[in-house]
Every structure is written in structure tokens, then in C-alpha cells.
Design an enzyme around this catalytic site. Structure first.
Site, PDB file in Angstrom:
ATOM      1  N   HIS A 161      31.554  35.232  47.431  1.00 39.11           N
ATOM      2  CA  HIS A 161      32.940  34.744  47.446  1.00 39.11           C
ATOM      3  C   HIS A 161      33.881  35.933  47.284  1.00 39.11           C
ATOM      4  O   HIS A 161      34.830  36.108  48.046  1.00 39.11           O
ATOM      5  CB  HIS A 161      33.117  33.731  46.327  1.00 39.11           C
ATOM      6  CG  HIS A 161      34.501  33.182  46.183  1.00 39.11           C
ATOM      7  ND1 HIS A 161      35.098  32.398  47.142  1.00 39.11           N
ATOM      8  CD2 HIS A 161      35.405  33.294  45.172  1.00 39.11           C
ATOM      9  CE1 HIS A 161      36.321  32.073  46.725  1.00 39.11           C
ATOM     10  NE2 HIS A 161      36.533  32.600  45.534  1.00 39.11           N
ATOM     11  N   HIS A 217      35.812  35.904  38.261  1.00 34.89           N
ATOM     12  CA  HIS A 217      36.270  36.734  39.392  1.00 34.89           C
ATOM     13  C   HIS A 217      37.783  36.837  39.364  1.00 34.89           C
ATOM     14  O   HIS A 217      38.452  36.149  38.601  1.00 34.89           O
ATOM     15  CB  HIS A 217      35.727  36.225  40.724  1.00 34.89           C
ATOM     16  CG  HIS A 217      36.270  34.892  41.184  1.00 34.89           C
ATOM     17  ND1 HIS A 217      36.039  33.719  40.507  1.00 34.89           N
ATOM     18  CD2 HIS A 217      37.024  34.561  42.266  1.00 34.89           C
ATOM     19  CE1 HIS A 217      36.618  32.719  41.158  1.00 34.89           C
ATOM     20  NE2 HIS A 217      37.227  33.197  42.220  1.00 34.89           N
ATOM     21  N   HIS A 256      40.385  36.152  41.279  1.00 33.60           N
ATOM     22  CA  HIS A 256      41.407  35.319  41.922  1.00 33.60           C
ATOM     23  C   HIS A 256      42.385  34.732  40.896  1.00 33.60           C
ATOM     24  O   HIS A 256      42.003  34.352  39.786  1.00 33.60           O
ATOM     25  CB  HIS A 256      40.751  34.199  42.727  1.00 33.60           C
ATOM     26  CG  HIS A 256      40.167  34.686  44.021  1.00 33.60           C
ATOM     27  ND1 HIS A 256      39.186  34.010  44.691  1.00 33.60           N
ATOM     28  CD2 HIS A 256      40.435  35.793  44.755  1.00 33.60           C
ATOM     29  CE1 HIS A 256      38.866  34.679  45.794  1.00 33.60           C
ATOM     30  NE2 HIS A 256      39.607  35.768  45.845  1.00 33.60           N
ATOM     31  N   ASP A 265      33.570  30.351  41.613  1.00 36.33           N
ATOM     32  CA  ASP A 265      33.696  29.827  42.980  1.00 36.33           C
ATOM     33  C   ASP A 265      32.524  30.232  43.866  1.00 36.33           C
ATOM     34  O   ASP A 265      32.676  30.325  45.092  1.00 36.33           O
ATOM     35  CB  ASP A 265      34.993  30.344  43.625  1.00 36.33           C
ATOM     36  CG  ASP A 265      36.231  29.705  43.025  1.00 36.33           C
ATOM     37  OD1 ASP A 265      36.105  28.824  42.161  1.00 36.33           O
ATOM     38  OD2 ASP A 265      37.345  30.117  43.439  1.00 36.33           O
ATOM     39  N   ASP A 321      43.869  31.980  40.546  1.00 34.50           N
ATOM     40  CA  ASP A 321      43.662  30.635  39.990  1.00 34.50           C
ATOM     41  C   ASP A 321      42.557  30.623  38.934  1.00 34.50           C
ATOM     42  O   ASP A 321      42.237  29.584  38.372  1.00 34.50           O
ATOM     43  CB  ASP A 321      43.387  29.608  41.095  1.00 34.50           C
ATOM     44  CG  ASP A 321      42.100  29.867  41.865  1.00 34.50           C
ATOM     45  OD1 ASP A 321      41.845  31.021  42.239  1.00 34.50           O
ATOM     46  OD2 ASP A 321      41.336  28.899  42.086  1.00 34.50           O
ATOM     47  N   HIS A 322      41.992  31.815  38.639  1.00 35.37           N
ATOM     48  CA  HIS A 322      40.969  31.927  37.588  1.00 35.37           C
ATOM     49  C   HIS A 322      41.390  32.852  36.443  1.00 35.37           C
ATOM     50  O   HIS A 322      40.821  32.768  35.358  1.00 35.37           O
ATOM     51  CB  HIS A 322      39.643  32.407  38.193  1.00 35.37           C
ATOM     52  CG  HIS A 322      39.092  31.416  39.180  1.00 35.37           C
ATOM     53  ND1 HIS A 322      38.028  30.605  38.903  1.00 35.37           N
ATOM     54  CD2 HIS A 322      39.519  31.065  40.414  1.00 35.37           C
ATOM     55  CE1 HIS A 322      37.794  29.797  39.937  1.00 35.37           C
ATOM     56  NE2 HIS A 322      38.697  30.064  40.865  1.00 35.37           N
ATOM     57  N   HIS A 353      35.946  24.408  40.539  1.00 38.84           N
ATOM     58  CA  HIS A 353      36.832  23.435  41.207  1.00 38.84           C
ATOM     59  C   HIS A 353      36.174  22.063  41.329  1.00 38.84           C
ATOM     60  O   HIS A 353      34.953  21.968  41.435  1.00 38.84           O
ATOM     61  CB  HIS A 353      37.193  23.906  42.627  1.00 38.84           C
ATOM     62  CG  HIS A 353      38.062  25.115  42.681  1.00 38.84           C
ATOM     63  ND1 HIS A 353      39.435  25.040  42.809  1.00 38.84           N
ATOM     64  CD2 HIS A 353      37.755  26.429  42.632  1.00 38.84           C
ATOM     65  CE1 HIS A 353      39.937  26.276  42.835  1.00 38.84           C
ATOM     66  NE2 HIS A 353      38.937  27.141  42.722  1.00 38.84           N
TER      67      HIS A 353
END
Ligand code: ZN
Ligand code: FE
Length: 256
Positions: free
Chosen positions: A113, A55, A57, A130, A59-60, A168
Site C-alpha cells: 500500500h 503508515h 497517510h 491499509d 487519515d492515519h 477501514h
């Protein structure tokens, strides 16, 4: 299919960049940061062969460009313009063979999400970003409780032994909430003991398995009487359908 290992590379506070590797190559899932990946690949003398994104985001996907600066490799990801680097946009049911490793993956669209979140299932592994966490699920940033419910239950139809690689390290805090939502769940208490030991030794609590999630995750145990009862108590009214139960415990967890 080659002999390979799956290694967790830590990024930021609690992200994992799951790295499929053998003696010469590596593919990474959700590289939020290029640096730990570059350090690992250099230290191990591995070449990058592919990037997978679940996805959009940061942080990915934040490490995509840093890695692509070194290696021109395919980037498998969702139909979402917010991830510009994706070279192979994949819809629900799409299949591809991971270069170098020859592992066949199938794509599952699992919105909730985010609206375009996907999972990669293949080789007995599930990379679910996530959406599904050990003993928990992602926040509903762009989706509805109904979508998250349907996405989680699609994943629950995979074989129980499927190894679940989440984005995570949230397991201990998820268990703390799960014990409130699903009290007296013996499997959950057992998992807590095991997860605490792993964290004390600095080890990841992942991968989980689909079977473990069915036994311990309150967000897929929304038809269990104990979970319905605690969700109803939180909502202040009797809840009798799984989506309402999921909506209530997701909201409850946001402020737990
Ligand atoms: Zn996310
Ligand atoms: Fe994340």
C-alpha cells in the site's frame, strides 16, 4: 498483561481508530483525527499512554499532533520521515512492550500500500492499517503486486485465531467484489450475511481473523482455481502464478 478492551472509534467516513483501553488508560492506533479520540478519552476519563502508526497517510496520522498537545507519549511507527511525530522508529522484527498495558508487540514490515507500511502483532491482535482488509487489500500506491503478495502471505502465517483490526470499514464493498473474483465461495456468502446484519445494526464488521481471511479474501486465495479462472478471464490470458493473479484482481477491483 492487564485486562483490556479494544474499541473502534470512528473517524472521517469509514476509518477506525482502534483504541486499546482499560479503566484508566488508552493507546490508539492510527489516529487520523484527534477529535473523536479526545472526546472519547475525556468522556471515559482515560489518559493517553501511546500512539501507534502503521503508515504515513493523513487519515492515519493526522491526529498525532493534536493528541501530543495534551499528552507527551511515545509514538511507535515506521522509518519514514513523512511521519514527523514518531519517537520510536521500528524495523521488521522489532519488539516493544506497550506502556501501561504490558502487551508485547512485534513489528512486521508489510510494504505494498505504501513502501514503509508496518503492522503491529501482539496479544493475539494484528493492527494492519491499509494493507489487509476484511475480504480485500489496500491499493498499491507505492508498492508492487509482488510486495503486496509477500506482505499478505506473511500475515497469513500468523495463527488463524489472530484478531485482525483493519484501518477501514470496507467489508461490504470488498465482499461485493470478492463474489465476482471468487464465485461459489460458501464462506464468503456466509460472511456477507453476517456483515450485512452487523452494518444494519450500526456495528463494525471488524475485527476479522486470519482464519476468516484465508477462507474469504480473494487476495490471499490467489492459488484457488476459481480465483485463477476469474483473474484469467479479466486479463484475457491464462495466468498461472499467484503474483500475476493478485495483480490482475487488484487492477480489476480498481474499476469494479
Ligand atoms: Zn492508507
Ligand atoms: Fe487509510
Amino acid at each position: 498483561m492487564s485486562i483490556h478492551e479494544v474499541i473502534p472509534l470512528r473517524a472521517f467516513a469509514d476509518n477506525y481508530v482502534w483504541t486499546i483501553r482499560d479503566s484508566t488508560g488508552a493507546a490508539v492506533v492510527d489516529p487520523g483525527d484527534a477529535r473523536p479520540v479526545l472526546e472519547y478519552l475525556d468522556a471515559e476519563k482515560l489518559k493517553l499512554v501511546a500512539i501507534l502508526n502503521t503508515h504515513h497517510h493523513a487519515d492515519h496520522v493526522g491526529g498525532n499532533t493534536g493528541l501530543l498537545g495534551r499528552w507527551k507519549v511515545p509514538v511507535y511507527g515506521p522509518y519514514d520521515e513523512r511521519i514527523r511525530e514518531v519517537t520510536h522508529r521500528l524495523k521488521d522484527g522489532a519488539q516493544f512492550t506497550l506502556p501501561h498495558f504490558g502487551i508485547d508487540f512485534e513489528v512486521l514490515e508489510i510494504p505494498g500500500h505504501t513502501r514503509s507500511h508496518i503492522a503491529f502483532h501482539g496479544g493475539g491482535m494484528l493492527f494492519c492499517g491499509d494493507t489487509l482488509f476484511a475480504a480485500g487489500c489496500g491499493r498499491l500506491f507505492e508498492g508492487t503486486p509482488r510486495q503486496m503478495h509477500d506482505s499478505l502471505f506473511r500475515l497469513m502465517r500468523l495463527p488463524d485465531a489472530t484478531r485482525v483490526y483493519c484501518g477501514h470499514e470496507y467489508t461490504l464493498s470488498n465482499i461485493r467484489f470478492a463474489k465476482a473474483a471468487d464465485p461459489d465461495n460458501a464462506a464468503l456468502l456466509e460472511l456477507e450475511v453476517k456483515a450485512k446484519q452487523q452494518r444494519d445494526r450500526g456495528l463494525p464488521t471488524l475485527p476479522s481473523t486470519i482464519g476468516q481471511e484465508k477462507a474469504t479474501n480473494p487476495f490471499v486465495r490467489v492459488s484457488e482455481p476459481a480465483v485463477i479462472a476469474s483473474a484469467s478471464r479479466y486479463a484475457g490470458k491464462a495466468l498461472n502464478d499467484p503474483v500475476s493473479v493478485l495483480a490482475a484482481i487488484r487492477e480489476w477491483k480498481n474499476t469494479f
